[in-house]
Design a protein around this motif. Structure first.
Motif, mmCIF file in Angstrom:
data_model
loop_
_atom_site.group_PDB
_atom_site.id
_atom_site.type_symbol
_atom_site.label_atom_id
_atom_site.label_comp_id
_atom_site.label_asym_id
_atom_site.label_seq_id
_atom_site.Cartn_x
_atom_site.Cartn_y
_atom_site.Cartn_z
ATOM 1 N N ILE A 81 0.861 -1.264 0.023
ATOM 2 C CA ILE A 81 -0.095 -0.120 0.016
ATOM 3 C C ILE A 81 0.728 1.100 -0.079
ATOM 4 O O ILE A 81 0.705 2.242 -0.779
ATOM 5 C CB ILE A 81 -0.974 -0.031 1.108
ATOM 6 N N LEU A 82 1.979 1.189 0.704
ATOM 7 C CA LEU A 82 2.963 2.288 0.749
ATOM 8 C C LEU A 82 3.413 2.852 -0.534
ATOM 9 O O LEU A 82 3.583 3.750 -1.024
ATOM 10 C CB LEU A 82 3.836 2.185 1.879
ATOM 11 N N VAL A 83 3.997 1.713 -1.169
ATOM 12 C CA VAL A 83 4.727 1.716 -2.339
ATOM 13 C C VAL A 83 3.488 1.978 -3.404
ATOM 14 O O VAL A 83 3.980 2.935 -4.259
ATOM 15 C CB VAL A 83 5.075 0.323 -3.036
ATOM 16 N N ILE A 84 2.243 1.895 -3.467
ATOM 17 C CA ILE A 84 1.363 2.085 -4.449
ATOM 18 C C ILE A 84 0.976 3.716 -4.086
ATOM 19 O O ILE A 84 0.879 4.344 -5.077
ATOM 20 C CB ILE A 84 -0.011 1.157 -4.417
ATOM 21 N N GLU A 85 0.950 4.104 -3.001
ATOM 22 C CA GLU A 85 0.669 5.414 -2.600
ATOM 23 C C GLU A 85 1.684 6.250 -2.961
ATOM 24 O O GLU A 85 1.352 7.494 -3.713
ATOM 25 C CB GLU A 85 0.407 5.488 -1.113
ATOM 26 N N PHE A 86 2.829 5.825 -3.032
ATOM 27 C CA PHE A 86 4.032 6.776 -3.262
ATOM 28 C C PHE A 86 3.854 6.778 -4.863
ATOM 29 O O PHE A 86 4.155 8.040 -5.543
ATOM 30 C CB PHE A 86 5.264 6.029 -2.953
ATOM 31 N N THR A 87 3.775 5.782 -5.462
ATOM 32 C CA THR A 87 3.556 5.710 -6.874
ATOM 33 C C THR A 87 2.512 6.667 -7.452
ATOM 34 O O THR A 87 2.562 7.618 -8.348
ATOM 35 C CB THR A 87 3.471 4.203 -7.526
ATOM 36 N N SER A 88 1.358 6.604 -7.012
ATOM 37 C CA SER A 88 0.190 7.532 -7.233
ATOM 38 C C SER A 88 0.416 8.976 -7.128
ATOM 39 O O SER A 88 0.087 9.875 -7.887
ATOM 40 C CB SER A 88 -0.905 7.144 -6.239
ATOM 41 N N ASN A 89 1.316 9.158 -5.760
ATOM 42 C CA ASN A 89 1.364 10.630 -5.679
ATOM 43 C C ASN A 89 2.392 11.174 -6.361
ATOM 44 O O ASN A 89 2.464 12.109 -6.938
ATOM 45 C CB ASN A 89 2.096 10.878 -4.180
ATOM 46 N N TYR A 90 3.388 10.449 -6.891
ATOM 47 C CA TYR A 90 4.481 10.686 -7.865
ATOM 48 C C TYR A 90 3.822 10.911 -9.356
ATOM 49 O O TYR A 90 4.083 12.011 -10.025
ATOM 50 C CB TYR A 90 5.605 9.488 -8.145
ATOM 51 N N ILE A 91 2.709 10.139 -9.450
ATOM 52 C CA ILE A 91 2.141 10.411 -11.006
ATOM 53 C C ILE A 91 1.314 11.731 -10.853
ATOM 54 O O ILE A 91 1.273 12.266 -11.910
ATOM 55 C CB ILE A 91 1.255 9.053 -11.330
ATOM 56 N N ARG A 92 0.667 11.810 -9.765
ATOM 57 C CA ARG A 92 -0.243 13.146 -9.650
ATOM 58 C C ARG A 92 0.789 14.214 -9.603
ATOM 59 O O ARG A 92 0.503 15.235 -10.434
ATOM 60 C CB ARG A 92 -0.859 13.226 -8.251
ATOM 61 N N LYS A 93 1.943 14.190 -8.840
ATOM 62 C CA LYS A 93 2.927 15.523 -8.927
ATOM 63 C C LYS A 93 3.329 15.534 -10.550
ATOM 64 O O LYS A 93 3.361 16.715 -10.819
ATOM 65 C CB LYS A 93 4.021 15.011 -8.334
ATOM 66 N N VAL A 94 3.492 14.633 -11.213
ATOM 67 C CA VAL A 94 4.079 14.710 -12.634
ATOM 68 C C VAL A 94 2.917 15.274 -13.356
ATOM 69 O O VAL A 94 3.236 16.213 -14.256
ATOM 70 C CB VAL A 94 4.597 13.224 -13.299
ATOM 71 N N MET A 95 1.583 14.993 -13.340
ATOM 72 C CA MET A 95 0.548 15.355 -13.978
ATOM 73 C C MET A 95 0.270 16.880 -13.720
ATOM 74 O O MET A 95 -0.003 17.784 -14.527
ATOM 75 C CB MET A 95 -0.650 14.660 -13.693
ATOM 76 N N ILE A 96 0.248 17.254 -12.385
ATOM 77 C CA ILE A 96 0.124 18.548 -12.132
ATOM 78 C C ILE A 96 1.067 19.492 -12.317
ATOM 79 O O ILE A 96 1.138 20.723 -12.936
ATOM 80 C CB ILE A 96 -0.144 18.646 -10.569
ATOM 81 N N GLY A 97 2.387 19.185 -12.305
ATOM 82 C CA GLY A 97 3.717 19.880 -12.447
ATOM 83 C C GLY A 97 3.756 20.064 -14.235
ATOM 84 O O GLY A 97 4.543 20.951 -14.493
#
Length: 267
Positions: free
Chosen positions: A251-267
């Motif tokens: 869950i922690l790995v998937i959450e980290f991956t999701s947050n990274y994808i969101r950051k890339v999309m927003i940035g």
């Protein structure tokens, strides 16, 4: 002077409401404890013993690590089922969201039907879906998949509706003014404008379904949830703790991956 008096009255009212809320909460808690015959002193005094038991029994050992390949196999099965249910449900949710949108919906009746279906599916918990579907499919992977699918469909439809109405309205009106057709408005305006939020909701749903899939697996007899239940009932706490640690790390790995994808999309 009047303004200051109003400010004092405002904070006095807020304080009074806070006291009322906490008093009501304490009353409800006490009433529930009396009705259920719960002993607060005994409950609090049992916490140290529970912590000691967890430290001395609930940890992976060498014997439980030998079962890691089986745990990993069922975990992958659970992850794939959660991702598949979320992604397929997102496709259907997008269709119903487009039909039920207040800004680009085609007909008032279709909007009502779409929103009503989304409301019904959203208000039925995935656990309830699991118990309902057990009568039709029994204990197998399809029961867990459809439970996650129906729950995801209702939630995502509602989330997509709000995202489309918030971000796609102005651009859709501008494109309609140029004479663009309905399909062009959706493909060239609405979906591109709302895409970051849509993907964010899908990632959130995948994270949620992975957590729910463990509980659903206990009910449907599949995946890592069933394996945890099996080890726990056999009093194999070391193997059960291994599953807990693996789930938490996943869950922690998937959450980290999701947050990274969101950051890339927003940035």
């Amino acid at each position: 002077m009047k303004a200051r008096r109003k400010q004092v009255d405002y904070f006095t009212a807020k304080r009074r409401h806070a006291y009322l809320f906490w008093g009501l909460l304490l009353f409800v808690t006490y009433a529930a404890a009396v009705l259920t015959q719960y002993d607060f002193v005994q409950g609090l005094s049992s916490i140290p013993g529970a912590l000691v038991w967890g430290v001395t029994h609930f940890y992976p050992n060498a014997e439980s690590l030998a079962k890691f390949p089986d745990v990993l196999r069922t975990l992958v099965e659970t992850l794939l089922m959660s991702i598949a249910a979320s992604t397929v449900a997102s496709v259907f949710a997008l269709v119903f969201a487009l039909l039920g949108s207040q800004t680009i919906g085609v007909h008032a009746g279709i909007k009502l039907v779409s929103r009503s279906i989304a409301t019904v599916f959203r208000n039925i918990d995935v656990t309830a879906w699991s118990m309902i579907l057990l009568f039709s499919f029994g204990q197998n992977v399809m029961t867990g998949y459809f439970a996650l699918f129906f729950g995801s469909f209702g939630f995502l439809t509602r989330a997509f509706l709000e995202s489309i109405d918030e971000t796609g309205g102005h651009s859709a009106e501008a494109l309609r003014a140029t004479g663009a057709g309905y399909v062009s408005v959706i493909c060239q305006s609405v979906i591109p404008a709302a895409l970051p939020q849509l993907i964010s909701w899908i990632l959130f749903m995948i994270e949620t379904n992975i957590r729910n899939a463990t509980l659903i697996g206990i009910l449907t007899g599949t995946g890592v949830g069933f394996l945890f239940n099996l080890y726990y009932k056999n009093l194999d706490y070391n193997a059960a703790s291994l599953i807990v640690f693996v789930i938490v790390i996943s869950i922690l790995v998937i959450e980290f991956t999701s947050n990274y994808i969101r950051k890339v999309m927003i940035g």
